[in-house]
Structure formats: C-alpha cells, structure tokens
Design a protein around this motif. Sequence first.
Motif, mmCIF file in Angstrom:
data_model
loop_
_atom_site.group_PDB
_atom_site.id
_atom_site.type_symbol
_atom_site.label_atom_id
_atom_site.label_comp_id
_atom_site.label_asym_id
_atom_site.label_seq_id
_atom_site.Cartn_x
_atom_site.Cartn_y
_atom_site.Cartn_z
ATOM 1 N N ASP A 66 6.049 -3.389 0.797
ATOM 2 C CA ASP A 66 5.567 -1.919 -0.042
ATOM 3 C C ASP A 66 5.170 -2.209 -1.643
ATOM 4 O O ASP A 66 4.828 -1.867 -2.133
ATOM 5 N N ARG A 67 5.770 -2.917 -1.902
ATOM 6 C CA ARG A 67 4.784 -3.605 -3.823
ATOM 7 C C ARG A 67 4.687 -4.070 -3.815
ATOM 8 O O ARG A 67 3.645 -4.462 -5.079
ATOM 9 N N VAL B 229 2.173 -5.687 -0.800
ATOM 10 C CA VAL B 229 1.326 -5.705 0.280
ATOM 11 C C VAL B 229 0.787 -3.815 -0.503
ATOM 12 O O VAL B 229 -0.925 -3.373 0.236
ATOM 13 N N ALA B 230 1.529 -2.927 -0.502
ATOM 14 C CA ALA B 230 1.131 -1.695 -0.789
ATOM 15 C C ALA B 230 0.621 -1.295 0.618
ATOM 16 O O ALA B 230 -0.240 -0.782 1.040
ATOM 17 N N ILE B 231 1.729 -1.032 1.582
ATOM 18 C CA ILE B 231 1.171 -1.244 3.041
ATOM 19 C C ILE B 231 1.243 0.667 3.241
ATOM 20 O O ILE B 231 0.354 0.895 4.237
ATOM 21 N N GLY B 232 2.049 1.367 2.125
ATOM 22 C CA GLY B 232 1.474 2.593 2.753
ATOM 23 C C GLY B 232 0.088 2.823 2.008
ATOM 24 O O GLY B 232 -0.556 4.311 2.276
ATOM 25 N N GLU B 233 -0.373 2.022 1.379
ATOM 26 C CA GLU B 233 -1.929 2.692 0.765
ATOM 27 C C GLU B 233 -2.981 2.266 2.333
ATOM 28 O O GLU B 233 -3.848 3.403 2.724
ATOM 29 N N LEU B 234 -2.555 1.205 3.035
ATOM 30 C CA LEU B 234 -3.211 1.127 3.648
ATOM 31 C C LEU B 234 -2.280 1.617 5.856
ATOM 32 O O LEU B 234 -3.362 2.220 6.190
ATOM 33 N N GLY B 235 -1.585 2.080 5.518
ATOM 34 C CA GLY B 235 -1.383 3.785 6.619
ATOM 35 C C GLY B 235 -2.200 5.276 5.983
ATOM 36 O O GLY B 235 -2.157 5.678 7.475
ATOM 37 N N GLU C 32 7.044 -10.689 -11.031
ATOM 38 C CA GLU C 32 7.505 -10.044 -11.721
ATOM 39 C C GLU C 32 6.680 -8.149 -11.607
ATOM 40 O O GLU C 32 8.063 -7.535 -12.632
ATOM 41 N N ARG C 33 5.506 -7.951 -10.744
ATOM 42 C CA ARG C 33 5.600 -6.805 -10.156
ATOM 43 C C ARG C 33 6.465 -6.129 -9.858
ATOM 44 O O ARG C 33 7.576 -4.659 -9.639
ATOM 45 N N GLU C 34 7.324 -7.304 -8.490
ATOM 46 C CA GLU C 34 8.648 -6.864 -7.816
ATOM 47 C C GLU C 34 9.748 -6.065 -8.916
ATOM 48 O O GLU C 34 10.194 -5.247 -8.566
ATOM 49 N N GLY C 35 9.987 -6.970 -9.903
ATOM 50 C CA GLY C 35 10.602 -7.234 -10.916
ATOM 51 C C GLY C 35 10.935 -5.249 -11.698
ATOM 52 O O GLY C 35 11.823 -5.242 -12.259
ATOM 53 N N ARG D 19 6.639 -16.011 -0.249
ATOM 54 C CA ARG D 19 6.293 -14.605 0.343
ATOM 55 C C ARG D 19 5.762 -13.509 -0.152
ATOM 56 O O ARG D 19 4.757 -13.367 0.553
ATOM 57 N N ALA D 20 5.903 -13.217 -1.694
ATOM 58 C CA ALA D 20 4.412 -12.668 -2.360
ATOM 59 C C ALA D 20 3.491 -13.173 -2.443
ATOM 60 O O ALA D 20 2.360 -12.135 -1.968
ATOM 61 N N LEU D 21 2.935 -14.362 -2.005
ATOM 62 C CA LEU D 21 2.060 -14.296 -2.640
ATOM 63 C C LEU D 21 1.368 -15.197 -1.218
ATOM 64 O O LEU D 21 0.256 -14.265 -0.738
ATOM 65 N N VAL D 22 1.697 -15.102 0.241
ATOM 66 C CA VAL D 22 1.284 -15.537 1.158
ATOM 67 C C VAL D 22 0.822 -13.533 2.011
ATOM 68 O O VAL D 22 0.017 -12.980 2.264
ATOM 69 N N TYR D 23 1.404 -12.584 1.403
ATOM 70 C CA TYR D 23 1.919 -10.762 1.898
ATOM 71 C C TYR D 23 1.012 -10.725 1.411
ATOM 72 O O TYR D 23 -0.133 -9.874 1.724
#
Length: 574
Positions: free
Chosen positions: A15-16, A18-24, A520-523, A359-363
């Motif tokens: 969600d935070r 990848v922003a998978i909602g934008e892809l969907g 930091e974005r996740e935080g 995980r954040a980097l690879v995703y």
Amino acid sequence: MPFTPAITEQRFVLDRIVAIGELGATDRFAAASDDVIDAVLEGAGALAAGEWAPLNRIGDTIGAKWTPDGVVMPDGFVAAYQDYVDGGWGTIGVPEEFGGQGLPFALQTAVLDTLGSANMGFALCPTLTVGAIEALSHHGSPEQQALYLPHLATGAWTGTMNLTEPQAGSDVGALRTQATPRGDGTWSIKGTKIYISFGDHDMAKNIVHLVLARTPGAPEGTRGISLFLVPKYRLDADGKPGDFNDVRVVSIEHKMGLHASPTCVLSFGDHDDCIGELIGAEHGGMRAMFTMMNNARLNVGLQGVQIAEGATQAAVAYARERIQSARAGSPDKSPVAIIDHPDVRRMLMRMKAQTQAARALVYYAAGQVDRATLGEDGAMNRLEVVTPLAKAHGTDLGNEVASLGIQVHGGMGFIEETGAAQYFREARITPIYEGTNGIQAADLVGRKLGLGHNQDGDGAFAALIADMRSEAKHERLITLIDACDAIGRRLQTADADDRLAASYPFLTMLSVATCGWLMEREGRAVPDSEFGRMKAASVRFYLDQIVPEALGLDAAASASADVLYALEPEAFAA
C-alpha cells in the motif's frame, strides 16, 4: 519453530511503497482489487505455513539426490509442489494472454517472499521459472509462447537459466557451448553448463532450459551469443512432452547450503541428439539474457528479504523463550527471558529494521516493473537504477540478519539442530549468484548513473535523488542523500579505476539512503496498533542508527584507487 507469514507487513508495504491501489485503478491491473490482494496474501501464507515451512529442515538435512535417472527430491516436495501448481500460484503475475492472472508483479513478489521465507531452497524452483517466462514473453515467437508459456505459467513445467560454464565464470562472453543449424529451423546444441539451479528434478513433467550458445562464425565475446530454448523432453505433435532431448544431469554440487535446491552440471548433446530453438534474433542472446537477469536479480534481492524474515522470526521466538540471567540493574535477581537484555534488544531491533528496509527496497523495485509495464514515464530508467541496489543491498542485509540470528541464539546458534545456522549458510550464496554484488556495484557506477540524461545533464539517478529530497525530513537522512548526490556526480566523470574502487561503498550509501527514504515514508503512515508501534520503532531505529553508519562510508566512496594498487600481486601473499 512455526512459520508466520508476514501478511500485515506485506500489505502495508504494498500500500505505502508500491501504491498498489494506483496499479489496480488501471485497465492492465484491474483484477488487483483489495479483496483479491488480501485473498492472494492469505492463501500464499496458508500454503507456506502449512506445507512449505515443514519441509525446510527436511530439505536441508536430506536434500536433493542425484541418480542415474535424474535428480530425486526429498519426500514431501513433489506433493507440496503439486499443490502450488494446483493452486495457480505461479500464474499470479503472468499476463492473461499467456495463461496467467494478469496481476501486478509486485503482488507476485509478495507471494514469492512468503514461500521463500518459509523455504528458500524450495522457492528457487518457481523463482527461476518466472525468469524463463519473462524471457519468452519478451523475446519468444508466438509459436513458442503458445506452446510453452501456459505450462510455465502454472508451474506444471519449470524453467532454468543456463549461462555459466566451467572456464567462463561471470565472463559470459567466454562461453563455448555450440549451436549448429540442422537445416529445418532448429539447432543442434552441444556443451556443458554449471551451477544450474533446479536443472533437474522430479516435480514437473518437463523442464524448459534457456541456453546461451554460439552459432557458427559468430563474433567473439558477448556480441556472438544467441539464446536457445531446449526442453528436457521434446514436444510431440500434440504439444506434450515426448522424446528425451539428450540433456543429462552429470552431477549436483555439494554445497554449503540450499540443499533442497539441486545445483546441476548439465551436459547438452552427449549423443548429438539435443535439439533447440532460437529465441529472438541470432546473436541477440545478450538482450534476451538481460531480460532474464534483471528479473532474476530482483528475485535474488528478494531472497535476502526471505532469509532475513525467517532468521528474524527464529531469533525472536528463541529470545522470548530462553531464560538466562537477571536484568541488569533490576532489584529482582530472578532470571529473565534474554529478550529483556539490552544487547539482545539491540540485535533484534536491528534485524527487524534491516528486514523491513530490504523488503521496502525490493518491493519498490517490483512496483517499478509494473509501472514500466504501464508505460509510466521514467519508470524503466528508475528500475534500472534501483535493480543493483535491490540485488546487492538486499542480499547483504540477508547475510547480516542471518548472522545476527546466530548471535541471538548464542552457542545454540552454532548447533545445527536449532536451525539458525541454516539461514546463514543459505544466505551466503545470494551475494554471489546472478552477478556478484561487486558486479552490481560496477553496473551502478558504470552504466546506471548516466541513464536518461537530458540536456541539463540530469537523468534517472538525479531524479531518484530529487524524489528523496522532496520527502526526506530526518536531518541525517538529508545529509546522506546530499552525500550520495555529490559522490554520484563525481563518479560519472571519474576514471575507471577510481569509479570502480568507490563503487561498493557508494552502492551501500545509496541503498541505505533509498531505504531510509522509504522507511521514513512508512513511518508517516503507521496505524494505531501493535503492528504500528513495531513499525514506528523500526523506522526510528533505522533513521537514528543505521543511516548515520552509511555516512561513515563517505571516505571510502571518495577515495582514489591508488591504495588498491600500492602492492604488486605477489606482495598480497607476504
């Protein structure tokens, strides 16, 4: 110990970051609705926890076995793999026209994350098939795609990459495998390949080998390489596996780890009866190879996440159960669980933070694959820049976290029965294969810093720096981003020796800066929950303790290569 799928963390990152909602919201990925994403994550978690994780120790202690008739997997693997096929888990990210579900690559990445965290050696099999699918999707003929992709998509047939040869190592241009025209549009393949993961096994009805070879009169070096499709069994008139195609597994390697993954020496054409088909244009093998390699590099970076996740879960479980010594300074002298001791807390916090950063980097990189598929401006160049970061830093962190996991276990970590050592042994190959991490660093400074330059001299690297600057708030993170910018610009004009000497520390600095930006974005979006409190603490630890460490690499990334050549080769043995 029981394995717990990291579903809440995965969904949060999807969600935070990848922003998978934008892809969907796009036509291409319209199937990626919230309920589908949740069902995929939960279903993959159930398969991983229920069937794949219980086989992890069996795979390590028993391992795949060579026989004259081929490689045999340990008990339980064939059935568990068939359940993977029957569940359609291989089809997640494959386009619908090739028999897949058309879901984002980032969601497929999360599925492989879960399966590999449960059993990394086992998960190598579908991971390699993903690379074969990518190569055929981009470079195969319509006939090849129709015959092979539906079976590869389900995993009913598996795929391999055959690059390395005994005399060549990482120098692909030195390969000697030959492809000779047979006069009917097919080619006779003859040669030996080594280090072929899942080059043979008994879990699928066919294995589709993608083989790099030279054609007669081909130019020397990489310009003369072509890519061929070479199945273990040739297809009959109905498109089903038929006659054996003269591809033999000579041996499997005796390895430090990954015993569940047979690493094969394959011999093609011992009896001059190995037939292959050209994929793409003759002498176009490097282009097709990089399609496979770029996909594989992201998935190897993901293996760093998988190892880190498994090692962290094991260390946390042990630290909560192991009772030893009273808490320092406490009036109560009763022994406590070691998780209450500050140094153990330090190690566990570092493991959690580094796992989440990887995980954040690879995703994030996986999300760029999807955005490039959609034709989003700049996504392909951004993917090119972050791929060496994801592969190299992801696997470096997998090794660091696995080592810390042994340390948390103390002496018991050095004992095989606890399972902590398995993570460390299996992590160690990941900085080596699919292009060593030194090669990733060389690729970053040699090719990626100059991508997409415009008339102002700015390109993909500058765009990444600009994006990080636009969001970063933490003072030391801002300082690190500025340092990466300055060093990166200098390296673009440095001579080759200086550029390569600085490449690895620079890659680490840029990786930590990118991870810090994403963390930091996740935080800024943590929920009010136990997970949210854990995430907030991990982000704080990363920004306050790990980001400043990367600043200490400034001197190494700014130094010249002179000291590296201050000695003659003989002097290194003094």
